[in-house]
Design an enzyme around this catalytic site. Structure first.
Site, PDB file in Angstrom:
ATOM      1  N   ARG A  40      23.596  32.006  46.914  1.00  0.00           N
ATOM      2  CA  ARG A  40      24.990  31.613  46.612  1.00  0.00           C
ATOM      3  C   ARG A  40      25.061  30.205  46.025  1.00  0.00           C
ATOM      4  O   ARG A  40      25.968  29.878  45.270  1.00  0.00           O
ATOM      5  CB  ARG A  40      25.870  31.739  47.861  1.00  0.00           C
ATOM      6  CG  ARG A  40      27.304  31.248  47.644  1.00  0.00           C
ATOM      7  CD  ARG A  40      28.306  31.825  48.633  1.00  0.00           C
ATOM      8  NE  ARG A  40      27.915  31.626  50.008  1.00  0.00           N
ATOM      9  CZ  ARG A  40      28.034  30.466  50.683  1.00  0.00           C
ATOM     10  NH1 ARG A  40      28.539  29.409  50.094  1.00  0.00           N
ATOM     11  NH2 ARG A  40      27.647  30.391  51.942  1.00  0.00           N
ATOM     12  N   LYS A 190      32.020  40.562  28.319  1.00  0.00           N
ATOM     13  CA  LYS A 190      32.310  40.979  26.946  1.00  0.00           C
ATOM     14  C   LYS A 190      31.120  40.652  26.039  1.00  0.00           C
ATOM     15  O   LYS A 190      30.024  41.110  26.294  1.00  0.00           O
ATOM     16  CB  LYS A 190      33.614  40.333  26.478  1.00  0.00           C
ATOM     17  CG  LYS A 190      34.751  40.414  27.511  1.00  0.00           C
ATOM     18  CD  LYS A 190      35.243  41.822  27.779  1.00  0.00           C
ATOM     19  CE  LYS A 190      36.150  41.930  29.002  1.00  0.00           C
ATOM     20  NZ  LYS A 190      37.246  40.982  29.079  1.00  0.00           N
TER      21      LYS A 190
HETATM   22  C1  LIG Z   1      38.139  40.479  30.061  1.00  0.00           C
HETATM   23  C2  LIG Z   1      38.724  39.132  29.876  1.00  0.00           C
HETATM   24  C3  LIG Z   1      38.902  38.251  30.946  1.00  0.00           C
HETATM   25  C4  LIG Z   1      38.555  38.646  32.375  1.00  0.00           C
HETATM   26  O1  LIG Z   1      37.190  38.837  32.518  1.00  0.00           O
HETATM   27  P1  LIG Z   1      36.520  39.815  33.619  1.00  0.00           P
HETATM   28  O2  LIG Z   1      35.087  39.691  33.344  1.00  0.00           O
HETATM   29  O3  LIG Z   1      37.101  41.165  33.415  1.00  0.00           O
HETATM   30  O4  LIG Z   1      36.915  39.253  34.957  1.00  0.00           O
HETATM   31  C5  LIG Z   1      39.413  36.988  30.689  1.00  0.00           C
HETATM   32  N1  LIG Z   1      39.759  36.622  29.438  1.00  0.00           N
HETATM   33  C6  LIG Z   1      39.626  37.440  28.385  1.00  0.00           C
HETATM   34  C7  LIG Z   1      40.023  36.972  27.039  1.00  0.00           C
HETATM   35  C8  LIG Z   1      39.113  38.723  28.562  1.00  0.00           C
HETATM   36  O5  LIG Z   1      38.987  39.551  27.507  1.00  0.00           O
END
Ligand SMILES: *Cc1c(COP(=O)(O)O)cnc(C)c1O
Length: 376
Positions: A40, A190
């Protein structure tokens, strides 16, 4: 045991690390970064990911978290306490907006959403207790591009920090810290990991002081990422530059195709000349415009359904930025909670479809779109 010298970092799937003796324990505290104690607090796999993202964003250091949401949470909690106030761009990821307006307010951090028209003139929104502004380099789903350098000048003038969600642009296109931002966050879920198989986040800071606060928040709130997810994301990140080039060139080709198609009423893509921030996008994105685009067909639910059903290999999946193309539907997912009035004001109507363009051969994608649009 033979001498092992792996070419890639092995997965350190362990929750804790052992010490030889008390001297080794002392060394852990006296020489930070030289050894590990507890996953952690730090682990070679998440550290590798943090270092690689930090190199790309050119920060003072980075902290990896369990998701994009926990990255935003850590960035906010690092500088805000009860009684403070934050600003947030109105066109923002739905999760970020909920976090600030429904959760942070419960622990005494107030939020004001800044309308897009007022982004660069914050005077009437800033209060003595305002700490930061959160905004995105490129907005979803209408791909509005933020002038990060101009906004950074304004936040400096107002004496508040600028936190940029750089998820859509990635550091391959834009490096907000070089343009004056204080903190960058990503949903590593992403483009940075890129294969739709990891949920992760990262916070990159320009100042050592902010970095230490983010690190502390990550540790004590337990927002850490697991070693395996860190390993997967670090592996995905190795091809980020290559993937982004293909995402961007495919998206431009598709945007141009859609723009010419008689059944498509409107296309939102920063690479198109009529996009309102086309010149800015070109400058700020090294001549690349990203892999996301949106377009509008007839404003009829049935037309949208026929379109989706006729896309045999492109799934309807409410996420983005994977190597495979996917479509999403803002009205029914990300912008579902908004009032009809807000949706109309933004231009998010029944016929608006969002495309996360993958790295397939562009001809394959266009052939598939041709079939689907014929069915509309
Ligand atoms: C998906 C997304 C998030 C959140 O991210 P997670 O990994 O789903 O927690 C925040 N900002 C943007 C622009 C996103 O596309």
């Amino acid at each position: 045991m033979p001498h092992i010298h792996p070419k890639t970092t092995p997965i350190y799937q362990t929750s804790v690390f052992a010490f030889d003796d008390l001297n080794a324990l002392e060394q852990y505290f006296e020489q930070p970064g030289q050894s590990y104690m507890y996953t952690r607090y730090g682990n070679p796999n998440t550290d590798e990911l943090a270092q690689e993202v930090n190199k790309l964003e050119k920060g003072a250091g980075a902290v990896v978290t369990s998701s994009g949401m926990s990255a935003i949470l850590a960035a906010v909690l690092a500088v805000c306490k009860a009684g403070d106030h934050v600003l947030c761009a109105e066109e923002i990821y739905g999760g970020s907006s909920s976090l600030l307006s429904q959760e942070m307010t419960r622990i005494g951090v107030d939020v004001t959403f800044v309308p897009t028209a007022d982004t660069y003139t914050l005077g009437s929104y800033v209060r003595p207790n305002t700490r930061l502004l959160l905004a995105e380099t490129v907005s979803n789903p209408l791909l509005q591009v933020l002038d990060v350098a101009r906004l950074a000048q304004e936040t400096k003038r107002q004496g508040i920090k600028l936190v940029i969600d750089n998820t859509f642009a990635t550091p391959v296109l834009t490096r907000p810290l070089e343009l004056g931002a204080d903190t960058v966050i990503h949903s590593v879920t992403k483009y940075l990991s890129g294969h739709s198989d990891v949920t992760a986040g990262v916070v990159v800071c320009k100042e050592q002081e902010d970095l230490q606060r983010v690190q502390r928040v990550m540790m004590v709130y337990g927002l850490n990422l697991s070693p395996f997810e860190g390993w997967l994301a670090a592996r995905g990140l190795k091809t980020l530059r290559l993937r982004m080039r293909q995402h961007c060139s495919n998206a431009l080709e598709i945007a141009e195709y859609l723009e010419r198609h008689p059944k498509v009423e409107k296309v939102w893509y920063p690479g198109l000349e009529e996009h309102p921030q086309h010149e800015l996008a070109k400058r700020q994105g090294q001549g690349m415009f990203g892999g996301m685009l949106s377009f509008r067909i007839k404003d009829e639910t049935e037309a949208v359904n026929r379109f989706m059903q006729a896309l045999p290999s492109i799934p309807f999946a409410p996420s983005l930025a994977g190597v495979n193309t996917s479509v999403s539907y803002p009205l029914g997912t990300s912008h579902r909670a908004l009032s009809t009035e807000q949706q109309e004001k933004m231009g998010i109507t029944v016929g608006v479809i969002r495309f996360s363009v993958g790295i397939e051969e562009p001809e394959e994608l266009i052939a598939e779109l041709e079939t689907a649009l014929a069915a509309v």
